[in-house]
Design a protein around this motif. Sequence first.
Motif, PDB file in Angstrom:
ATOM      1  N   ALA A  29       0.845  -1.197   0.000  1.00 22.50           N
ATOM      2  CA  ALA A  29       0.000   0.000   0.000  1.00 22.50           C
ATOM      3  C   ALA A  29       0.882   1.250   0.000  1.00 22.50           C
ATOM      4  CB  ALA A  29      -0.914  -0.010   1.217  1.00 22.50           C
ATOM      5  N   ASP A  30       1.981   1.166   0.703  1.00 21.84           N
ATOM      6  CA  ASP A  30       2.940   2.265   0.804  1.00 21.84           C
ATOM      7  C   ASP A  30       3.447   2.667  -0.589  1.00 21.84           C
ATOM      8  OD1 ASP A  30       4.742   4.020   1.683  1.00 21.84           O
ATOM      9  OD2 ASP A  30       6.120   2.549   2.597  1.00 21.84           O
ATOM     10  N   LYS A  31       3.911   1.628  -1.307  1.00 24.06           N
ATOM     11  CA  LYS A  31       4.464   1.860  -2.637  1.00 24.06           C
ATOM     12  C   LYS A  31       3.387   2.403  -3.574  1.00 24.06           C
ATOM     13  CE  LYS A  31       6.806  -1.772  -4.323  1.00 24.06           C
ATOM     14  NZ  LYS A  31       7.066  -2.956  -5.153  1.00 24.06           N
ATOM     15  N   TYR A  32       2.212   1.809  -3.466  1.00 26.06           N
ATOM     16  CA  TYR A  32       1.128   2.140  -4.390  1.00 26.06           C
ATOM     17  C   TYR A  32       0.691   3.599  -4.219  1.00 26.06           C
ATOM     18  CZ  TYR A  32      -3.129   1.341  -7.097  1.00 26.06           C
ATOM     19  OH  TYR A  32      -4.111   1.389  -8.049  1.00 26.06           O
ATOM     20  N   ILE A  33       0.493   3.973  -2.959  1.00 25.62           N
ATOM     21  CA  ILE A  33       0.096   5.365  -2.700  1.00 25.62           C
ATOM     22  C   ILE A  33       1.226   6.303  -3.137  1.00 25.62           C
ATOM     23  CG2 ILE A  33      -0.384   7.026  -0.850  1.00 25.62           C
ATOM     24  CD1 ILE A  33      -2.784   5.298  -1.417  1.00 25.62           C
ATOM     25  N   GLY A  34       2.475   5.818  -2.986  1.00 18.54           N
ATOM     26  CA  GLY A  34       3.619   6.606  -3.450  1.00 18.54           C
ATOM     27  C   GLY A  34       3.512   6.925  -4.936  1.00 18.54           C
ATOM     28  N   TRP A  35       3.124   5.909  -5.708  1.00 20.49           N
ATOM     29  CA  TRP A  35       2.964   6.123  -7.159  1.00 20.49           C
ATOM     30  C   TRP A  35       1.926   7.207  -7.435  1.00 20.49           C
ATOM     31  CZ3 TRP A  35       2.350   0.276  -8.775  1.00 20.49           C
ATOM     32  CH2 TRP A  35       3.613  -0.334  -8.717  1.00 20.49           C
ATOM     33  N   ILE A  36       0.826   7.128  -6.683  1.00 22.82           N
ATOM     34  CA  ILE A  36      -0.251   8.100  -6.923  1.00 22.82           C
ATOM     35  C   ILE A  36       0.216   9.502  -6.529  1.00 22.82           C
ATOM     36  CG2 ILE A  36      -2.572   8.799  -6.180  1.00 22.82           C
ATOM     37  CD1 ILE A  36      -3.247   5.809  -6.012  1.00 22.82           C
ATOM     38  N   PHE A  43      -3.866  -5.168   1.968  1.00 23.24           N
ATOM     39  CA  PHE A  43      -3.427  -4.093   1.074  1.00 23.24           C
ATOM     40  C   PHE A  43      -4.505  -3.025   0.975  1.00 23.24           C
ATOM     41  CE2 PHE A  43      -3.750  -2.416  -3.274  1.00 23.24           C
ATOM     42  CZ  PHE A  43      -2.511  -1.809  -3.406  1.00 23.24           C
ATOM     43  N   LEU A  44      -5.743  -3.490   0.744  1.00 22.40           N
ATOM     44  CA  LEU A  44      -6.865  -2.560   0.590  1.00 22.40           C
ATOM     45  C   LEU A  44      -7.064  -1.745   1.859  1.00 22.40           C
ATOM     46  CD1 LEU A  44      -9.325  -1.669  -1.147  1.00 22.40           C
ATOM     47  CD2 LEU A  44     -10.615  -3.511  -0.087  1.00 22.40           C
ATOM     48  N   GLU A  45      -7.058  -2.466   2.983  1.00 17.97           N
ATOM     49  CA  GLU A  45      -7.369  -1.775   4.234  1.00 17.97           C
ATOM     50  C   GLU A  45      -6.271  -0.799   4.646  1.00 17.97           C
ATOM     51  OE1 GLU A  45      -8.979  -4.113   7.460  1.00 17.97           O
ATOM     52  OE2 GLU A  45      -9.876  -5.496   6.012  1.00 17.97           O
ATOM     53  N   ALA A  46      -5.056  -1.022   4.149  1.00 19.94           N
ATOM     54  CA  ALA A  46      -3.955  -0.127   4.521  1.00 19.94           C
ATOM     55  C   ALA A  46      -3.947   1.163   3.697  1.00 19.94           C
ATOM     56  CB  ALA A  46      -2.625  -0.861   4.372  1.00 19.94           C
ATOM     57  N   LEU A  47      -4.684   1.140   2.579  1.00 22.39           N
ATOM     58  CA  LEU A  47      -4.628   2.297   1.680  1.00 22.39           C
ATOM     59  C   LEU A  47      -4.988   3.632   2.338  1.00 22.39           C
ATOM     60  CD1 LEU A  47      -5.980   0.797  -1.687  1.00 22.39           C
ATOM     61  CD2 LEU A  47      -3.654   1.556  -1.214  1.00 22.39           C
ATOM     62  N   PRO A  48      -6.122   3.709   3.106  1.00 24.14           N
ATOM     63  CA  PRO A  48      -6.501   5.028   3.651  1.00 24.14           C
ATOM     64  C   PRO A  48      -5.420   5.634   4.550  1.00 24.14           C
ATOM     65  CG  PRO A  48      -8.295   3.464   3.901  1.00 24.14           C
ATOM     66  CD  PRO A  48      -7.122   2.686   3.413  1.00 24.14           C
ATOM     67  N   ARG A  49      -4.734   4.769   5.321  1.00 18.63           N
ATOM     68  CA  ARG A  49      -3.733   5.285   6.254  1.00 18.63           C
ATOM     69  C   ARG A  49      -2.589   5.953   5.491  1.00 18.63           C
ATOM     70  NH1 ARG A  49       0.319   2.582   9.021  1.00 18.63           N
ATOM     71  NH2 ARG A  49      -0.375   0.560   8.276  1.00 18.63           N
ATOM     72  N   PHE A  50      -2.073   5.255   4.475  1.00 16.85           N
ATOM     73  CA  PHE A  50      -0.964   5.832   3.713  1.00 16.85           C
ATOM     74  C   PHE A  50      -1.410   7.033   2.903  1.00 16.85           C
ATOM     75  CE2 PHE A  50       0.688   1.575   4.555  1.00 16.85           C
ATOM     76  CZ  PHE A  50       1.938   1.908   5.049  1.00 16.85           C
ATOM     77  N   GLY A  62      -1.576  13.067   2.263  1.00 18.51           N
ATOM     78  CA  GLY A  62      -2.571  14.105   2.015  1.00 18.51           C
ATOM     79  C   GLY A  62      -3.453  13.839   0.816  1.00 18.51           C
ATOM     80  N   ILE A  63      -3.700  12.555   0.565  1.00 15.41           N
ATOM     81  CA  ILE A  63      -4.588  12.217  -0.544  1.00 15.41           C
ATOM     82  C   ILE A  63      -5.969  11.882   0.004  1.00 15.41           C
ATOM     83  CG2 ILE A  63      -4.999  10.545  -2.400  1.00 15.41           C
ATOM     84  CD1 ILE A  63      -1.937  10.270  -2.612  1.00 15.41           C
ATOM     85  N   ASP A  64      -6.989  12.469  -0.617  1.00 22.80           N
ATOM     86  CA  ASP A  64      -8.367  12.256  -0.180  1.00 22.80           C
ATOM     87  C   ASP A  64      -9.012  11.102  -0.923  1.00 22.80           C
ATOM     88  OD1 ASP A  64      -8.548  14.080   1.737  1.00 22.80           O
ATOM     89  OD2 ASP A  64      -9.618  15.591   0.561  1.00 22.80           O
ATOM     90  N   PHE A  65     -10.172  10.697  -0.431  1.00 28.42           N
ATOM     91  CA  PHE A  65     -11.005   9.766  -1.186  1.00 28.42           C
ATOM     92  C   PHE A  65     -12.303  10.467  -1.511  1.00 28.42           C
ATOM     93  CE2 PHE A  65      -8.107   6.985   1.036  1.00 28.42           C
ATOM     94  CZ  PHE A  65      -7.803   6.029   0.069  1.00 28.42           C
ATOM     95  N   TRP A  66     -12.692  10.406  -2.771  1.00 29.28           N
ATOM     96  CA  TRP A  66     -13.946  11.018  -3.199  1.00 29.28           C
ATOM     97  C   TRP A  66     -14.830   9.986  -3.860  1.00 29.28           C
ATOM     98  CZ3 TRP A  66     -11.771  15.879  -6.163  1.00 29.28           C
ATOM     99  CH2 TRP A  66     -11.274  16.805  -5.212  1.00 29.28           C
ATOM    100  N   THR A  67     -16.133  10.231  -3.738  1.00 27.55           N
ATOM    101  CA  THR A  67     -17.052   9.419  -4.536  1.00 27.55           C
ATOM    102  C   THR A  67     -17.162  10.075  -5.911  1.00 27.55           C
ATOM    103  OG1 THR A  67     -18.943  10.705  -3.832  1.00 27.55           O
ATOM    104  CG2 THR A  67     -18.401   8.779  -2.505  1.00 27.55           C
TER     105      THR A  67
END
Lengths: 491, 415
Positions: free
Chosen positions: A220-227, A259-266, A271-276
């Motif tokens: 999740a760390d790496k993935y959010i890093g890419w984003i 992996f999925l559950e770790a995404l919001p924390r990273f 400073g990345i938000d989640f939007w619908t």
Amino acid sequence: MKAICFYFQIHQPFRLKRYRFFDIGNDHYYYDDFANDDIITRIAQRSYIPAAESLLRMIDESKGKFRCAISITGIALEQCEQYVPEFIDVLKKLADTGKVEFLAETYAHSLASLADPEEFALQVKAHDEKINALFGVKPKVLRNTELIYCDDLAPQIAQMGYKGVITEGAKHILGWKSPNYVYSSASAPKLKMLLKNSKLSDDIAFRFSNPEWESYPLTADKYIGWIADTPADEQIVNLFLNLETFGEMQSRETGIFQFLEALPRFAAEKGIDFWTPSEAVAKLKPVDSLSVLHPISWADEARDTTAWLGNKLQNEAFQKLYSVAERVRLCDDRRIKQDWNYLQASDHFFYMSTKHLDDGAVHSHFSPYETPFQAFTNYMNVLADFIVRVEEQYPLSIENEELNALLTTIRNQSREIAELTKEVESMRKNVEHYNEERKLREAVKEEAPAAKKAAPKAKKAKAAEVKTEAECTPAEPAAPKKRCCRKKKEA
Amino acid sequence: MFGWEFPPHILGGLGTASYGLTKGMWECGDMDITFVIPKPHGDEEKGFAHIVGASQIPIAWRDVNREYVENRIGHVMDPEFYYQLRSNIYADFNYMRTNDLGCIEFSGRYPDNLLEEINNYSICAGVIARSIDFDIIHSHDWLTYPAGIHAKQVTGKPLVIHVHATDFDRSRGNVNPTVFNIERDGMLHADHIITVSNLTRRTVIEKYGIDPAKVTTVHNAVEPLSEELLNVQANKPKEKVVTFLGRITMQKGPEYFVEAAAKVLKNNHNVRFVMAGSGDMMDKMIALAAERGIADRFHFPGFQKGKQVYEMLKASDVYIMPSVSEPFGISPLEAMQMGVPSIISKQSGCAEILDNVIKTDYWDIDAMADAIYSIVTYPAMYNQLREDGLAEVNQITWDKAGAKVIAIYKQVMNR
């Protein structure tokens, strides 16, 4: 400021049982109950339910910062209601959090948008109603079957009242452009488009557990890093996935849930938000308009509609199916309507694909048939029976327009009959009333003549009734006539 | 190479396959092939292989002059070669029934004294093996295995045998012990075994107890059809035509075709069924068709040869091969070349390499009936199978099979 827009798709078709041509006209039940039960139960247990529970936990732990969208087809909902109602309960919980948006789509996961705009509109409406009934929300963003979209569809979608549409960020459409923006439709400028980021979505869906992939293992760390590393002015990353990616395509053992559950924390750290999708559509301005001349979708390498309509078999089946669309809409037999929905599912056409190599492998992975030819034969046999049933309702010898006119006449007539009956009743009452009065008067005066006057009037009303019957009889063969008579009896 | 049949005088698929393979190998280049058959007619295609008839190989010395030889067998053999062969007679075979040239007569068919012919053929093999120079021996089907073994023993050159069929296919399991022994003997003596399908390969390994390492599958292919054959004229009836072409024997599963036809005709009367060919089960099939009450729609035109086959295919809408056990089955490929959609049983070898056909189990008459119905009823199905099938079958060429066989030769010779 960046945001991730998650949307998860849930769909299962009603698979057909082995239906031989000698069943045509004899057997009107088409579905392989055992396989349908088995598959949806397995996938729900292994994937849908644990994934939905993960989403619940993520919303809970992030204190509502995590948001996402779910799109579930009408026929998948029907299957869940039938076989795994516990999953509906979990979905309701998700809906109750207010952080999960439900998207609009076609009820039957159909390709109606490519053939029949009226059918498409009806199905989207039926789906909206079903979602509203179950979850108490009204969808604002449309996700057409398999993310199919083209310029011809956009005006209709906008006119149906949707603010945004979800589709594929197909490379041949975007060219050098990035999918990480909101675009507006070229043919309906008010309609905003959210485009799937194929690379990042497929990293999870297909490559996550592939040890030969250079980025394996994906954290999740790496993935959010890419984003986070995407250019600063790219505002939104649209990750559109099948919900069964979690637990079914990527099994639990691969650590996909963690992996999925770790995404919001990273994401929060960066400073990345989640939007619908509807938030994304409301918050962001389109950077450009995008024109899509030929339909695109999220399937196969080509990202077009050839996964369902790529060969002669598929096109023939598709045309045969929609040749009776108007007829089916005219009739009100519930079982026909139901079969009509189930038979429209795009999956039946998907199984008939004769593609080879990688695409072919995907097609045969999902197909319950050994070959596309078997898929075609089976489907066409079922369809032949279905068409026979539709024809039994309304014979083919009558043109659709004529039939429509006749049906209107029948409806008008039954209304007329109802009015006349009312009139007759009130007259009878009058007559009775009059008779009573007369008796009273006779009792008093012993006079006779007045009663004769009322009788001819009642006769006249009856004559009118007979006349309406005579009108509809000659033009109407068997079925409508029966209905006409029945209506009269009711009246 | 030792073979039994060679076009144009063929009785089954063996001749077609031997011819195609030989030509395919020749196309790969650098090959000098001598092909021995029992009885040449002189009209065989000779460009790519040296065709030698066993019926022209002398096994007993006769003092005949050149003119006489030229007169007698000049149309099939060079007199020089006759003398060369004559000088290699290795034993006195005068006790055998030989003719004026010291040769044995062969029927080149499958007569009742087949075993005797096989034995005679291997005597001739001894002569020719001594007369010419070669690197490898290739025997086609069990009839020529003894000849191959003989040639190997005489020269010590490696032997490759080509299994086009086994007796397990021909007899649905009731094998003839004599044939079985000849087959097994050939397999044991062979340095390498080529089978025409994985199905046959499994039979060879499991039923004959052969080491899997020396058995390789080389699927058959088809010769492209000539323009003339592709454009044959045929009278097409107004009904749809479903055709079965082949020997009407137990191996080909004709009764399943009749049963499937009966099922189709129950619902769709616009179809005619044709069972072309002859064989020991023909009368039984005629009786069965009558019993099912479909004799008016089920036709038996008898054995078809040459151009008739293609006329028949041209008039057909569906080709069906419900074989119970088919080592390869070249006929559906020919049907596909003619643009006829095919239904084949999963128990046939060609099912391993074909995609654009319908495959059913031979016993599953419901599935077969369904497939027939589907092709004759839905034009999309017909066109899809027809066009993709044509494209597919045009890719299956003999030179690819030939290259594989040459690779096997190289491997065997380097050992």
